[in-house]
Each structure stands twice: as structure tokens, then as C-alpha cells.
Design an enzyme around this catalytic site. Sequence first.
Site, PDB file in Angstrom:
ATOM      1  N   SER A 179      44.257  42.094  48.269  1.00  0.00           N
ATOM      2  CA  SER A 179      45.085  40.915  48.429  1.00  0.00           C
ATOM      3  C   SER A 179      45.084  39.927  47.443  1.00  0.00           C
ATOM      4  O   SER A 179      44.457  40.054  46.339  1.00  0.00           O
ATOM      5  CB  SER A 179      44.407  40.100  49.774  1.00  0.00           C
ATOM      6  OG  SER A 179      43.204  39.729  49.564  1.00  0.00           O
ATOM      7  N   TYR A 221      29.929  28.298  44.811  1.00  0.00           N
ATOM      8  CA  TYR A 221      31.068  28.736  44.075  1.00  0.00           C
ATOM      9  C   TYR A 221      30.985  28.409  42.654  1.00  0.00           C
ATOM     10  O   TYR A 221      31.240  29.305  41.506  1.00  0.00           O
ATOM     11  CB  TYR A 221      32.325  28.201  44.817  1.00  0.00           C
ATOM     12  CG  TYR A 221      33.669  28.930  44.244  1.00  0.00           C
ATOM     13  CD1 TYR A 221      33.915  30.336  44.716  1.00  0.00           C
ATOM     14  CD2 TYR A 221      34.453  28.167  43.455  1.00  0.00           C
ATOM     15  CE1 TYR A 221      35.214  30.473  43.987  1.00  0.00           C
ATOM     16  CE2 TYR A 221      35.554  28.626  43.141  1.00  0.00           C
ATOM     17  CZ  TYR A 221      36.031  29.801  43.521  1.00  0.00           C
ATOM     18  OH  TYR A 221      37.232  30.394  42.941  1.00  0.00           O
TER      19      TYR A 221
END
Length: 327
Positions: free
Chosen positions: A12, A193
Amino acid sequence: MERLVIVTGANSGIGLALCERLLTGDSGLRLCLACRNLQRAEAARSALLTSHPSAHVDLLQLDVGSVKSVLSAAHEIKVRYSKVDFLYLNAGIMPNPKVDFKAFFRGLFSKNVIHMFATADGLLTQQDHVTSDGLQGVFATNLFGHFLLIRELEPLLCQSNHTSSVIWTSSSNARRSAFSLEDIQHKEGKEPYSSSKYASDLLSLALNQRMNRQGLYSSVVCPGMVMTNLTYGILPPFFWTLIMPVMWLIRIFTNTFTITPYNGAEALHWLFLQKPQFLDPRSKYHSLTSGLGKNYTQPQKMDVDDSLSENLYLELIKLEKEIKKDL
Ligand SMILES: NC(=O)C1=CN([C@@H]2O[C@H](COP(=O)(O)OP(=O)(O)OC[C@H]3O[C@@H](n4cnc5c(N)ncnc54)[C@H](OP(=O)(O)O)[C@@H]3O)[C@@H](O)[C@H]2O)C=CC1
Ligand SMILES: CC(C)=CCC[C@@H](C)[C@H]1CC[C@H]2C3=C(CC[C@]12C)[C@@]1(C)CCC(=O)[C@@H](C)[C@@H]1CC3
């Protein structure tokens, strides 16, 4: 000879767009889609074969967040192929993201507004999880699984009279202050992150210092702000639909709003066309899109230094030993 390109998280977003672009530009390559979900990988392969019917596209089951899966995928690669030319380390997660709207509105009316839209500095926190290997999930997926993969594939990446490239999909959200050598997994903080992406910048430098002599070159990329499953997970879908015109407007002020996965894959594709020996190991290569929709790649110096990157590398080797001992 056919060049082998492995892309993690290829089913994706930016990974899939990169595969499309690679096949459009070069019909003589073999693509290996390394994905955790084979059904989604098969769907991606079908889409790629629809636009490129004669392309060579293989599938490989790989969950980068699981040590066992990385080791067995690496074994499978060694059985199937004799060398690896490009390894795109693209799979990544940002679980349970939260936007600090107070900071957002403060930033909106400050002189740092462009920087805020380009990097999301101080805007995002995440709630991490622990994997079955006992590792922090974001660290395991975005960094450590990929590190292990490189280590396992060294014989295929480092061959005489051959250069190979490993290319990390990092981010402009990578921030030194979110990372600590004492807590490389980011157990304590709320920005796993940012920390994992900064760690990938450091690791890339360390890989270059250690492996260039053996023909392995590492680069880091920021795809810009791209609308993918990852970004759609940050705010509810109706919000994104509502602000989409604003997003296109913001692009006039910052070329980092690449928005589409095709544009986001610009720097990843550009690196495929370069001689890795001529790239700067201390730069991050940014995908950028102008207000008029023109795509280009621009290097920007990273906030990294040799001793921090070498120390991170040594910590990762230590962790690799510990993890393998327990298998
Ligand atoms: N979108 C953006 O604005 C930006 C994205 N990036 C980075 O780009 C990369 C690609 O993300 P993007 O395309 O945006 O988002 P997507 O969510 O569309 O793509 C992420 C890909 O990674 C895969 N993945 C996630 N976890 C694992 C795992 N454990 N093992 C194997 N594959 C996994 C996903 O598979 P599945 O479909 O099974 O979930 C998916 O294919 C990430 O590293 C992200 O951090 C960097 C800067 C900006
Ligand atoms: C656009 C409007 C009006 C509001 C959205 C605000 C934020 C949700 C948005 C602003 C900057 C964005 C951003 C990212 C996510 C969404 C924002 C925080 C990223 C963090 C996505 C993943 C990355 O790695 C970064 C490069 C992105 C940086 C900008």
C-alpha cells in the site's frame, strides 16, 4: 543481468507507488514484495501486473515486527536469489497517534508554521505496544526488524564487484531530542515514531561507515506529507475529506506536502537511478512537490554525528545477540 529489488511494506501507500514507478521505468527488474499479509500482497501484485503484464513480481511473507518472521524471510530470500541489488526498508507504523491541537493552533500563528506543517514537530504522540519478542512495537517494526534483515542478507548485499543499496523511508518527523541512546526503544517517551525515524537516520550513517568498503550503501528518504493509511489513521476520515482543499492550498507554501503516494515515492525512485557511491551519507533525500505539481528530489543535511551513530549500531548488535540467544 536482472536486478532484484526488495520492498518491505509494498502492498500500500508509498511502497506500492514506488513499485509502480519502478516497473514503469525499468522492465528488466525483478520485484519482491515483502509484506506481512499475503492476501494484501497478492492484491498489490495483481494491480501491478494489470498495468505491467510482463513484469516479474514475487511475493514474500515478512512481518518486520517479528524476529522469527524476519529470520525465516531472510532464509527464503537466500534460497530464492543469489544477490540483492536494492532493499527498500519502507514498512512502518505510527500506532494510536494523537494530535496536540493546542500546539497546532499555537504553531499556526507563529513564525514556525511552515516548519510545523513540514515536520509535525511537537504535534504528535503515540501509544506504543510490546511485541511477542518483548520489544517496543514501533522500534521493532520501523528499525530493528529492518536492521536484522540487513544483517541476515549481508552475504547477498555484499558481493565482490557489485554495489547494493539499502534505502530507508525515514521522515522529517525524525528528531534528535526524541531519541536517547539510553532508551533506544523509546520505552519511556511518547514519541516512538520520531525516535525510530531518527534512529534510522543514525543507523544509515553507521552502515555507510562500516559497509561501503564491502559495496553496501545506505540512504534515507523523507517522502513528505502523503495521504496513506498511516496518515488516515491520525484523524477521522471525514476530517481529511473536509480539509483536503486546505491541504492542496498548503502545498503552495510548503513543497513538503507531496500528498499523493506517487509524488511521495519521488525520492525513493530517484535514488534507484543514482550511482550510490556519489550520494551523501549525511543527507536525507526529500521528495518535494511544487505548487504547480512538479516533483523533484532535494538532499538536506541530517542532524547526525559519527559517535552517536556508531554507538547505536553497537547497541543494536548487543540487542541482536540477546534476542537470538532467547530464540
Ligand atoms: N505518509 C506519510 O506522510 C509519511 C510516511 N512515511 C513513512 O513511509 C513508510 C510507508 O508508509 P505509508 O505508505 O505512508 O503508509 P501505509 O500504511 O500505506 O504503508 C505502510 C506499509 O508498511 C506495512 N507494514 C506495517 N507494519 C508492518 C510489519 N510489521 N511488517 C511488514 N509490513 C508492515 C503495511 O502493511 P499492512 O498493509 O499489512 O498494514 C503497509 O504496507 C513508513 O515507513 C512511514 O513511516 C514517512 C514520512 C511521511
Ligand atoms: C492540514 C490541517 C488543517 C490540519 C492537519 C494537522 C495535522 C494533522 C498535520 C499537520 C502536519 C502533518 C504531518 C504529518 C501528519 C499530519 C499532520 C501532523 C506527518 C507526521 C505524517 C507522517 C510523517 O512522517 C511526517 C513527515 C508528516 C509531517 C506532517
